[in-house]
Design a protein around this motif. Structure first.
Motif, PDB file in Angstrom:
ATOM      1  N   ASP A   1     -20.012   0.021  -9.457  1.00  0.00           N
ATOM      2  CA  ASP A   1     -19.361  -1.162 -10.001  1.00  0.00           C
ATOM      3  C   ASP A   1     -18.242  -0.713 -10.937  1.00  0.00           C
ATOM      4  O   ASP A   1     -18.502   0.035 -11.886  1.00  0.00           O
ATOM      5  CB  ASP A   1     -20.432  -1.970 -10.772  1.00  0.00           C
ATOM      6  N   ILE A   2     -17.026  -1.151 -10.685  1.00  0.00           N
ATOM      7  CA  ILE A   2     -15.913  -0.712 -11.543  1.00  0.00           C
ATOM      8  C   ILE A   2     -16.078  -1.223 -12.980  1.00  0.00           C
ATOM      9  O   ILE A   2     -15.488  -0.670 -13.890  1.00  0.00           O
ATOM     10  CB  ILE A   2     -14.532  -1.122 -10.979  1.00  0.00           C
TER      11      ILE A   2
ATOM     12  N   THR B   1      -8.269  -6.427  -6.061  1.00  0.00           N
ATOM     13  CA  THR B   1      -9.673  -6.289  -6.474  1.00  0.00           C
ATOM     14  C   THR B   1     -10.001  -7.169  -7.671  1.00  0.00           C
ATOM     15  O   THR B   1     -11.088  -7.761  -7.732  1.00  0.00           O
ATOM     16  CB  THR B   1      -9.966  -4.811  -6.822  1.00  0.00           C
TER      17      THR B   1
ATOM     18  N   ALA C   1      -7.226   2.732   1.787  1.00  0.00           N
ATOM     19  CA  ALA C   1      -5.803   2.699   2.178  1.00  0.00           C
ATOM     20  C   ALA C   1      -4.917   3.181   1.025  1.00  0.00           C
ATOM     21  O   ALA C   1      -3.991   3.974   1.230  1.00  0.00           O
ATOM     22  CB  ALA C   1      -5.412   1.287   2.607  1.00  0.00           C
ATOM     23  N   VAL C   2      -5.213   2.715  -0.207  1.00  0.00           N
ATOM     24  CA  VAL C   2      -4.405   3.128  -1.363  1.00  0.00           C
ATOM     25  C   VAL C   2      -4.650   4.603  -1.667  1.00  0.00           C
ATOM     26  O   VAL C   2      -3.711   5.362  -1.935  1.00  0.00           O
ATOM     27  CB  VAL C   2      -4.713   2.224  -2.585  1.00  0.00           C
TER      28      VAL C   2
ATOM     29  N   GLY D   1     -11.915  -0.612  -6.321  1.00  0.00           N
ATOM     30  CA  GLY D   1     -12.114  -1.577  -5.230  1.00  0.00           C
ATOM     31  C   GLY D   1     -11.374  -1.029  -4.023  1.00  0.00           C
ATOM     32  O   GLY D   1     -10.517  -1.676  -3.428  1.00  0.00           O
ATOM     33  N   SER D   2     -11.740   0.203  -3.666  1.00  0.00           N
ATOM     34  CA  SER D   2     -10.925   0.987  -2.719  1.00  0.00           C
ATOM     35  C   SER D   2     -11.093   0.542  -1.270  1.00  0.00           C
ATOM     36  O   SER D   2     -10.289   0.937  -0.420  1.00  0.00           O
ATOM     37  CB  SER D   2     -11.277   2.472  -2.861  1.00  0.00           C
TER      38      SER D   2
ATOM     39  N   VAL E   1       0.839  -1.209   0.000  1.00  0.00           N
ATOM     40  CA  VAL E   1       0.000   0.000   0.000  1.00  0.00           C
ATOM     41  C   VAL E   1       0.873   1.258   0.000  1.00  0.00           C
ATOM     42  O   VAL E   1       0.689   2.150  -0.823  1.00  0.00           O
ATOM     43  CB  VAL E   1      -0.957   0.002   1.204  1.00  0.00           C
TER      44      VAL E   1
ATOM     45  N   VAL F   1     -13.333   4.018  -5.958  1.00  0.00           N
ATOM     46  CA  VAL F   1     -14.610   3.383  -6.315  1.00  0.00           C
ATOM     47  C   VAL F   1     -14.736   2.024  -5.625  1.00  0.00           C
ATOM     48  O   VAL F   1     -13.812   1.210  -5.667  1.00  0.00           O
ATOM     49  CB  VAL F   1     -14.721   3.158  -7.848  1.00  0.00           C
ATOM     50  N   ASP F   2     -15.885   1.792  -5.022  1.00  0.00           N
ATOM     51  CA  ASP F   2     -16.169   0.483  -4.438  1.00  0.00           C
ATOM     52  C   ASP F   2     -17.674   0.229  -4.529  1.00  0.00           C
ATOM     53  O   ASP F   2     -18.468   1.168  -4.449  1.00  0.00           O
ATOM     54  CB  ASP F   2     -15.722   0.418  -2.974  1.00  0.00           C
ATOM     55  N   ASN F   3     -18.060  -1.030  -4.709  1.00  0.00           N
ATOM     56  CA  ASN F   3     -19.502  -1.306  -4.815  1.00  0.00           C
ATOM     57  C   ASN F   3     -20.124  -1.745  -3.479  1.00  0.00           C
ATOM     58  O   ASN F   3     -21.297  -2.123  -3.453  1.00  0.00           O
ATOM     59  CB  ASN F   3     -19.804  -2.325  -5.924  1.00  0.00           C
TER      60      ASN F   3
HETATM   61  C1  GEK Z   1      -7.031  -2.012  -0.198  1.00  0.00           C
HETATM   62  N1  GEK Z   1      -7.933  -2.114  -2.467  1.00  0.00           N
HETATM   63  O1  GEK Z   1      -7.241  -1.928   1.024  1.00  0.00           O
HETATM   64  N2  GEK Z   1     -16.847  -2.878  -8.273  1.00  0.00           N
HETATM   65  C2  GEK Z   1     -16.372  -2.131  -7.244  1.00  0.00           C
HETATM   66  N3  GEK Z   1     -15.766  -2.668  -6.153  1.00  0.00           N
HETATM   67  C3  GEK Z   1     -15.676  -4.007  -6.096  1.00  0.00           C
HETATM   68  C4  GEK Z   1     -16.171  -4.841  -7.121  1.00  0.00           C
HETATM   69  C5  GEK Z   1     -16.779  -4.227  -8.243  1.00  0.00           C
HETATM   70  N4  GEK Z   1     -17.274  -4.944  -9.268  1.00  0.00           N
HETATM   71  N5  GEK Z   1     -15.945  -6.140  -6.775  1.00  0.00           N
HETATM   72  C6  GEK Z   1     -15.331  -6.115  -5.570  1.00  0.00           C
HETATM   73  N6  GEK Z   1     -15.171  -4.822  -5.152  1.00  0.00           N
HETATM   74  C7  GEK Z   1      -8.197  -2.418  -1.050  1.00  0.00           C
HETATM   75  C8  GEK Z   1      -8.523  -3.875  -0.832  1.00  0.00           C
HETATM   76  S1  GEK Z   1     -10.577  -5.695  -1.160  1.00  0.00           S
HETATM   77  C9  GEK Z   1      -9.565  -7.082  -1.245  1.00  0.00           C
HETATM   78  C10 GEK Z   1      -9.517  -4.413  -1.810  1.00  0.00           C
HETATM   79  C11 GEK Z   1      -9.682  -8.045  -0.134  1.00  0.00           C
HETATM   80  C12 GEK Z   1     -14.523  -4.347  -3.919  1.00  0.00           C
HETATM   81  C13 GEK Z   1     -15.036  -4.984  -2.627  1.00  0.00           C
HETATM   82  O2  GEK Z   1     -16.234  -4.371  -2.167  1.00  0.00           O
HETATM   83  C14 GEK Z   1     -13.850  -4.778  -1.699  1.00  0.00           C
HETATM   84  O3  GEK Z   1     -13.968  -3.592  -0.945  1.00  0.00           O
HETATM   85  C15 GEK Z   1     -12.640  -4.711  -2.641  1.00  0.00           C
HETATM   86  O4  GEK Z   1     -13.162  -4.694  -3.967  1.00  0.00           O
HETATM   87  C16 GEK Z   1     -11.689  -5.863  -2.509  1.00  0.00           C
HETATM   88  O5  GEK Z   1      -5.939  -1.818  -0.730  1.00  0.00           O
HETATM   89  O6  GEK Z   1     -10.469  -7.829   0.797  1.00  0.00           O
HETATM   90  O7  GEK Z   1      -8.976  -9.121  -0.215  1.00  0.00           O
END
Ligand code: GEK
Length: 247
Positions: free
Chosen positions: A122-123, A139, A70-71, A65-66, A44, A89-91
């Motif tokens: 949704d990304i 993500t 953190a990023v 998929g924020s 990160v 962006v996150d769903n």
């Molecule tokens: C980090 N990047 O802390 N559209 C938007 N968001 C999505 C989708 C989608 N189609 N599918 C899944 N997500 C973060 C960690 S976590 C990984 C990322 C983990 C989102 C989902 O809601 C979740 O918040 C994230 O992608 C994955 O650096 O938990 O292993």
């Protein structure tokens, strides 16, 4: 904000439901991801460092998929390029809500940070603006495998010259012996971080239907098929890796 320890899978569940990024997960997410993903804090922070080298003036930096941002926070700590902004962006509505609170706290502590917008969505449906840095930090593995190439192609088209995609993923290994060894070593990492055998087993069955990792080779080939010219792995710890893909 208090950091709660991840005890989500500590008691036996009659039936383990599929993993979802809901409010229960949001509450423990910082602890969960740090104790589950080897190298996560290093990845990160260094995404911020790398992004500072690729960010171009007047472009958008995306954190796809924020989760809790953190990023996004690392991008804002390191990137000083003129007229950039960050779109996270996150769903998951629970993630987006808490992410916005964390970013407000960051705004109140530091000055001259890049402007940021947090979007619930949704990304796969995102209309990209010209971008110089796009981060997919763990993500892509949650996106349906048949939709991954199309998403990466759209990301490739959004990137301006000099920009980069930073892609971090859990890895699968084609060689069964290598796969078993790296899986066992990952389990040892989780055990060393205080997870019990029950927690490890229940988390595994919760996540196996929703998260489908590819091999490093599959990731590389898909990125090249999406139009990227170079793929450079810059970090690997056990079965978790991060790559820079250049347009
Ligand atoms: C980090 N990047 O802390 N559209 C938007 N968001 C999505 C989708 C989608 N189609 N599918 C899944 N997500 C973060 C960690 S976590 C990984 C990322 C983990 C989102 C989902 O809601 C979740 O918040 C994230 O992608 C994955 O650096 O938990 O292993």
């Amino acid at each position: 904000m208090p950091r709660q320890p991840d005890r989500l899978f500590a008691t036996p569940l009659a039936e383990v439901p599929d993993f979802a990024f809901n409010e229960d997960v949001v509450r423990v997410f910082p602890d969960m991801i740090k104790r589950s993903v080897p190298g996560y804090p290093t990845i990160v922070e260094n995404i911020g460092v790398l992004a500072a080298q690729f960010a171009q003036p007047d472009t958008t930096l995306y954190d796809l998929g924020s989760s809790l941002g953190a990023v996004t926070q690392a991008l804002r700590r390191h990137v000083r390029t003129e007229s950039c902004r960050v779109v996270a962006v996150d769903n998951s509505s629970a993630m987006v809500e808490r992410c916005s609170e964390y970013l407000k706290a960051q705004d109140s502590m530091f000055q001259e940070l890049l402007p940021v917008e947090v979007r619930e969505g949704d990304i796969l449906q995102l209309q990209f603006e010209p971008a110089s840095v796009i981060a997919l930090n763990f993500t892509l593995q949650f996106i349906a495998p048949e939709q991954r190439l199309a998403l990466l192609s759209r990301i490739r088209h959004a990137l301006v010259p000099g920009g980069a995609l930073i892609l971090s993923e859990k890895l699968r290994f084609d060689d069964p012996e290598e796969h078993t060894l790296l899986t066992d070593l990952h389990i040892a990492f989780k055990r060393a971080n205080g997870y019990s055998e029950l927690e490890i087993a229940q988390k595994r069955s919760a996540i196996e239907n929703v998260m489908k990792p590819d091999s490093l080779q599959e990731n590389r080939e898909r990125l090249l098929a999406a139009g990227f010219s170079k793929v450079l792995p810059w970090f690997q710890c056990l079965n978790f890796a991060s790559m820079i893909a250049l347009p």
